[in-house]
Write a protein that holds these residues in place. Structure first.
Motif, PDB file in Angstrom:
ATOM      1  N   ARG A  94      86.426  90.645  12.409  1.00 42.28           N
ATOM      2  CA  ARG A  94      84.997  90.671  12.680  1.00 42.28           C
ATOM      3  C   ARG A  94      84.772  90.957  14.155  1.00 42.28           C
ATOM      4  O   ARG A  94      85.305  90.298  15.038  1.00 42.28           O
ATOM      5  CB  ARG A  94      84.382  89.313  12.296  1.00 42.28           C
ATOM      6  N   ALA A  95      83.995  91.995  14.448  1.00 43.14           N
ATOM      7  CA  ALA A  95      83.727  92.369  15.824  1.00 43.14           C
ATOM      8  C   ALA A  95      82.795  91.367  16.473  1.00 43.14           C
ATOM      9  O   ALA A  95      82.799  91.199  17.667  1.00 43.14           O
ATOM     10  CB  ALA A  95      83.137  93.771  15.891  1.00 43.14           C
ATOM     11  N   PRO A 113      86.583  91.397  20.417  1.00 41.16           N
ATOM     12  CA  PRO A 113      87.695  92.283  20.039  1.00 41.16           C
ATOM     13  C   PRO A 113      87.541  93.718  20.535  1.00 41.16           C
ATOM     14  O   PRO A 113      88.532  94.348  20.899  1.00 41.16           O
ATOM     15  CB  PRO A 113      87.690  92.203  18.502  1.00 41.16           C
ATOM     16  N   TRP A 114      86.307  94.248  20.551  1.00 40.76           N
ATOM     17  CA  TRP A 114      86.132  95.615  21.033  1.00 40.76           C
ATOM     18  C   TRP A 114      86.421  95.711  22.532  1.00 40.76           C
ATOM     19  O   TRP A 114      86.978  96.708  23.011  1.00 40.76           O
ATOM     20  CB  TRP A 114      84.714  96.118  20.727  1.00 40.76           C
ATOM     21  N   VAL A 115      86.056  94.698  23.291  1.00 42.21           N
ATOM     22  CA  VAL A 115      86.373  94.683  24.732  1.00 42.21           C
ATOM     23  C   VAL A 115      87.887  94.586  24.930  1.00 42.21           C
ATOM     24  O   VAL A 115      88.460  95.258  25.802  1.00 42.21           O
ATOM     25  CB  VAL A 115      85.645  93.520  25.427  1.00 42.21           C
ATOM     26  N   ALA A 116      88.539  93.767  24.097  1.00 44.13           N
ATOM     27  CA  ALA A 116      89.995  93.674  24.178  1.00 44.13           C
ATOM     28  C   ALA A 116      90.649  95.020  23.858  1.00 44.13           C
ATOM     29  O   ALA A 116      91.628  95.413  24.507  1.00 44.13           O
ATOM     30  CB  ALA A 116      90.498  92.591  23.224  1.00 44.13           C
ATOM     31  N   VAL A 172      82.231 103.671  16.072  1.00 46.50           N
ATOM     32  CA  VAL A 172      82.535 105.086  15.837  1.00 46.50           C
ATOM     33  C   VAL A 172      84.052 105.225  15.848  1.00 46.50           C
ATOM     34  O   VAL A 172      84.793 104.290  16.136  1.00 46.50           O
ATOM     35  CB  VAL A 172      81.887 105.990  16.894  1.00 46.50           C
ATOM     36  N   ALA A 173      84.516 106.426  15.538  1.00 46.60           N
ATOM     37  CA  ALA A 173      85.956 106.677  15.497  1.00 46.60           C
ATOM     38  C   ALA A 173      86.222 108.085  16.003  1.00 46.60           C
ATOM     39  O   ALA A 173      85.310 108.881  16.234  1.00 46.60           O
ATOM     40  CB  ALA A 173      86.503 106.488  14.074  1.00 46.60           C
ATOM     41  N   LEU A 177      89.940  96.594  13.281  1.00 46.10           N
ATOM     42  CA  LEU A 177      88.517  96.638  13.569  1.00 46.10           C
ATOM     43  C   LEU A 177      87.803  97.643  12.682  1.00 46.10           C
ATOM     44  O   LEU A 177      86.745  97.343  12.104  1.00 46.10           O
ATOM     45  CB  LEU A 177      88.292  96.970  15.043  1.00 46.10           C
ATOM     46  N   LEU A 178      88.367  98.857  12.587  1.00 45.51           N
ATOM     47  CA  LEU A 178      87.740  99.877  11.752  1.00 45.51           C
ATOM     48  C   LEU A 178      87.890  99.575  10.277  1.00 45.51           C
ATOM     49  O   LEU A 178      87.043  99.998   9.469  1.00 45.51           O
ATOM     50  CB  LEU A 178      88.356 101.254  12.067  1.00 45.51           C
ATOM     51  N   GLY A 179      88.932  98.860   9.904  1.00 41.89           N
ATOM     52  CA  GLY A 179      89.116  98.508   8.498  1.00 41.89           C
ATOM     53  C   GLY A 179      88.319  97.311   8.062  1.00 41.89           C
ATOM     54  O   GLY A 179      88.335  96.966   6.861  1.00 41.89           O
TER      55      GLY A 179
END
Length: 313
Positions: free
Chosen positions: A312-313, A284-287, A178-179, A306-308
């Motif tokens: 890769r997550a 990456p999301w945890v980072a 989400v954003a 990440l959003l772009g």
């Protein structure tokens, strides 16, 4: 000169025994009644040799014209500002005269800024959610800690998540990113994913600490490993099991600090440990969560990729 009737004991005793000076009379302590003696005048000390020429001079009286000239000179004298103490010289401004303008504020002021009561602020300090230090009889809170808590605290509604519930929501975020405001709300909700400790270690042990197999690197190290153009920097974000946290802290001789931490240790319960065996870097999301929680500028760079879809997550 004047004569004063005094009682003496005899001419020989007059020169041998001391006299009692009582005002203008001299009375010998052993003199019989009826005797008289002329008192000795008090001695006059001569002036010092270097002041002898001036001893006979008199100070001339100042004329009326000289008095008017002196008064005019005093009235027209330029006003000189008061001299500053030597300790304050070459200081452009004093920014710490007001305790509220310094780097630390009292607990009452921190509670006011956070919009909570002092009792609630004290509970936050006790639970280590708000960093504070006791100086004498007063708790002092760093301004940076107040800002950090405002950036990470969850809204007033709802019960905070447990570690297990926080990691479950992180998995949902990885699957369905989400954003915007929704992303910021989720970031705040998953803050209880670990117990966060701000530590400081000698910079010489950071390299060996990065190679420790008992931790999982996060933050800038994980972002750089994922391909984001960020510098690893001089800090380490790392996840560790609770069973090995104390041994790790003792091994590197880390100490807890309120500011300028270079080891941000995230302690996770053993039964909730979310990483695979042998995993060296966090997702990456945890980072991003760790970077955004401490308002690191690298968080924006990592989130953009990440959003772009470029990472890769």
């Amino acid at each position: 000169m004047f004569t004063t009737p005094v009682v003496v004991w005899g001419p020989a005793a007059l020169h041998r025994a001391p006299l009692l000076h009582l005002g203008r009379s001299e009375i010998h302590p052993f003199a019989p009644l009826g005797a008289t003696v002329r008192p000795t005048p008090p001695p006059v000390n001569p002036p010092p040799p270097h002041l002898a020429p001036c001893a006979q001079q008199s100070i001339p009286e100042r004329s009326a014209e000289q008095s008017r000239t002196r008064r005019s000179r005093i009235q027209n004298r330029p006003q000189v500002p008061p001299r500053r103490p030597s300790s304050l010289l070459n200081v452009p401004e004093l920014v710490h005269l007001d305790p509220m303008a310094g780097r630390m504020v009292p607990l009452e002021e921190a509670a006011r800024r956070l919009g909570v009561t002092r009792r609630r602020a004290q509970a936050l300090v006790t639970s280590k959610q708000l960093a504070a230090e006791k100086l004498g009889q007063q708790w002092m809170v760093p301004v940076s800690a107040v800002s950090s808590f405002e950036h990470t605290r969850v809204g007033r509604r709802g019960r905070p998540l447990t570690q297990r519930g926080a990691w479950a929501e992180i998995c949902a975020l990885v699957e369905r990113p989400v954003a915007g405001a929704d992303l910021d709300r989720r970031r705040r909700r998953v803050r209880p994913r670990a117990e966060h400790r701000n530590l400081y270690v000698h910079p010489g042990v950071l390299a060996s600490l990065r190679a420790d197999p008992g931790i999982v690197l996060s933050g800038r190290d994980a972002a750089a490993e994922a391909g984001a153009p960020v510098d690893p920097g001089g800090e380490i974000d790392a996840y560790v099991r609770r069973s090995g946290a104390d041994a790790l802290v003792r091994g590197v001789r880390a100490r807890e600090v309120l500011e300028n931490a270079n080891l941000l240790l995230h302690v996770v319960d053993d039964d909730v440990w979310p990483f695979e065996r042998g995993q060296r870097y966090a997702a990456p999301w945890v980072a991003w969560l760790d970077l955004e929680d401490r308002q690191d500028r690298a968080a924006g760079t990592l989130l953009d990729r990440l959003l772009g879809g470029r990472i890769r997550a």
